[in-house]
Design an enzyme around this catalytic site. Structure first.
Site, PDB file in Angstrom:
ATOM      1  N   ASN A  45       0.760  -1.241  -0.124  1.00  0.00           N
ATOM      2  CA  ASN A  45       0.069   0.215  -0.135  1.00  0.00           C
ATOM      3  C   ASN A  45       0.833   1.368  -0.046  1.00  0.00           C
ATOM      4  O   ASN A  45       2.197   1.097  -0.052  1.00  0.00           O
ATOM      5  CB  ASN A  45      -0.946   0.029   1.113  1.00  0.00           C
ATOM      6  CG  ASN A  45      -2.319   0.438   0.828  1.00  0.00           C
ATOM      7  OD1 ASN A  45      -2.418   1.692   0.146  1.00  0.00           O
ATOM      8  ND2 ASN A  45      -3.390   0.006   1.401  1.00  0.00           N
ATOM      9  N   HIS A  79      20.179   1.637  16.699  1.00  0.00           N
ATOM     10  CA  HIS A  79      21.241   1.950  17.482  1.00  0.00           C
ATOM     11  C   HIS A  79      21.292   1.135  18.696  1.00  0.00           C
ATOM     12  O   HIS A  79      20.237   0.724  19.419  1.00  0.00           O
ATOM     13  CB  HIS A  79      21.385   3.479  17.851  1.00  0.00           C
ATOM     14  CG  HIS A  79      21.619   4.415  16.841  1.00  0.00           C
ATOM     15  ND1 HIS A  79      22.965   4.893  16.249  1.00  0.00           N
ATOM     16  CD2 HIS A  79      20.844   5.013  15.973  1.00  0.00           C
ATOM     17  CE1 HIS A  79      22.815   5.609  15.421  1.00  0.00           C
ATOM     18  NE2 HIS A  79      21.733   5.996  15.050  1.00  0.00           N
ATOM     19  N   THR A 129       9.870  -5.662  17.336  1.00  0.00           N
ATOM     20  CA  THR A 129      11.543  -5.825  17.708  1.00  0.00           C
ATOM     21  C   THR A 129      12.031  -7.130  17.772  1.00  0.00           C
ATOM     22  O   THR A 129      13.355  -7.109  17.872  1.00  0.00           O
ATOM     23  CB  THR A 129      11.694  -5.075  19.261  1.00  0.00           C
ATOM     24  OG1 THR A 129      10.747  -5.872  20.143  1.00  0.00           O
ATOM     25  CG2 THR A 129      11.088  -3.585  19.152  1.00  0.00           C
ATOM     26  N   LYS A 130      11.169  -8.144  17.848  1.00  0.00           N
ATOM     27  CA  LYS A 130      11.752  -9.595  17.811  1.00  0.00           C
ATOM     28  C   LYS A 130      11.045 -10.303  16.683  1.00  0.00           C
ATOM     29  O   LYS A 130       9.835  -9.921  16.435  1.00  0.00           O
ATOM     30  CB  LYS A 130      11.489 -10.164  19.044  1.00  0.00           C
ATOM     31  CG  LYS A 130      12.347  -9.386  20.112  1.00  0.00           C
ATOM     32  CD  LYS A 130      12.122 -10.096  21.496  1.00  0.00           C
ATOM     33  CE  LYS A 130      13.015  -9.446  22.450  1.00  0.00           C
ATOM     34  NZ  LYS A 130      12.761  -9.806  23.912  1.00  0.00           N
TER      35      LYS A 130
END
Length: 150
Positions: A45, A79, A129-130
């Protein structure tokens, strides 16, 4: 497919982005790499944001029959947490893989090194995040599995 989408596919292919048969790609917001593979019959999209800085080891793989909602962000660079003097520590980079049949909702963010397993649904506004495991619904920040799918 309209002339606009045919032209966009043509430009993406010229840039070295691999686009599978029957993939439908709306106008992206920002893409800074050519290390992208988009599978067959994927739907991307509008306002896709891909950030890799072209670091070695980064790249995006989007499987077959994957749907990405509007404003999805795929971030291959981040980071580590640094010292009190500068919390944005040394950068880290890693590829992102979205396996076949997955659906990423509106404004979801996928962080470096994440693999979205086959058949997953990532809810709107989630931050992944995982890596996920197959056939689950993930929501929230950070994204958590809330449901199994057949």
């Amino acid at each position: 497919m309209s002339n606009y989408y045919e032209a966009l596919h043509f430009v993406l292919k010229i840039l070295g982005i691999k686009v599978g048969t029957g993939a439908y790609i709306c106008q992206p917001d920002y893409i800074d790499t050519d290390n992208i593979t988009i599978g067959s019959h994927a739907f991307i999209n509008h306002d896709l944001y891909i950030y890799t800085r072209n670091y070695p080891g980064t790249g995006i793989t989007i499987g077959d029959h994957v749907f990405l909602g509007p404003k999805v962000k795929l971030l291959c660079v981040g980071h580590n947490i640094g010292t009190a003097e500068q919390r944005a520590g040394i950068h880290k980079e890693a590829p992102i893989i979205i396996e076949d049949g997955s659906w990423i909702g509106l404004n979801a963010t996928i962080m470096p090194g994440v693999t979205i397993a086959k058949g997953c649904v990532i809810g709107a506004n989630a931050t992944v995040t995982k890596s996920t495991t197959p056939n689950g619904v993930y929501v929230g920040t950070p994204a958590k599995r809330i449901r199994d799918l057949d």
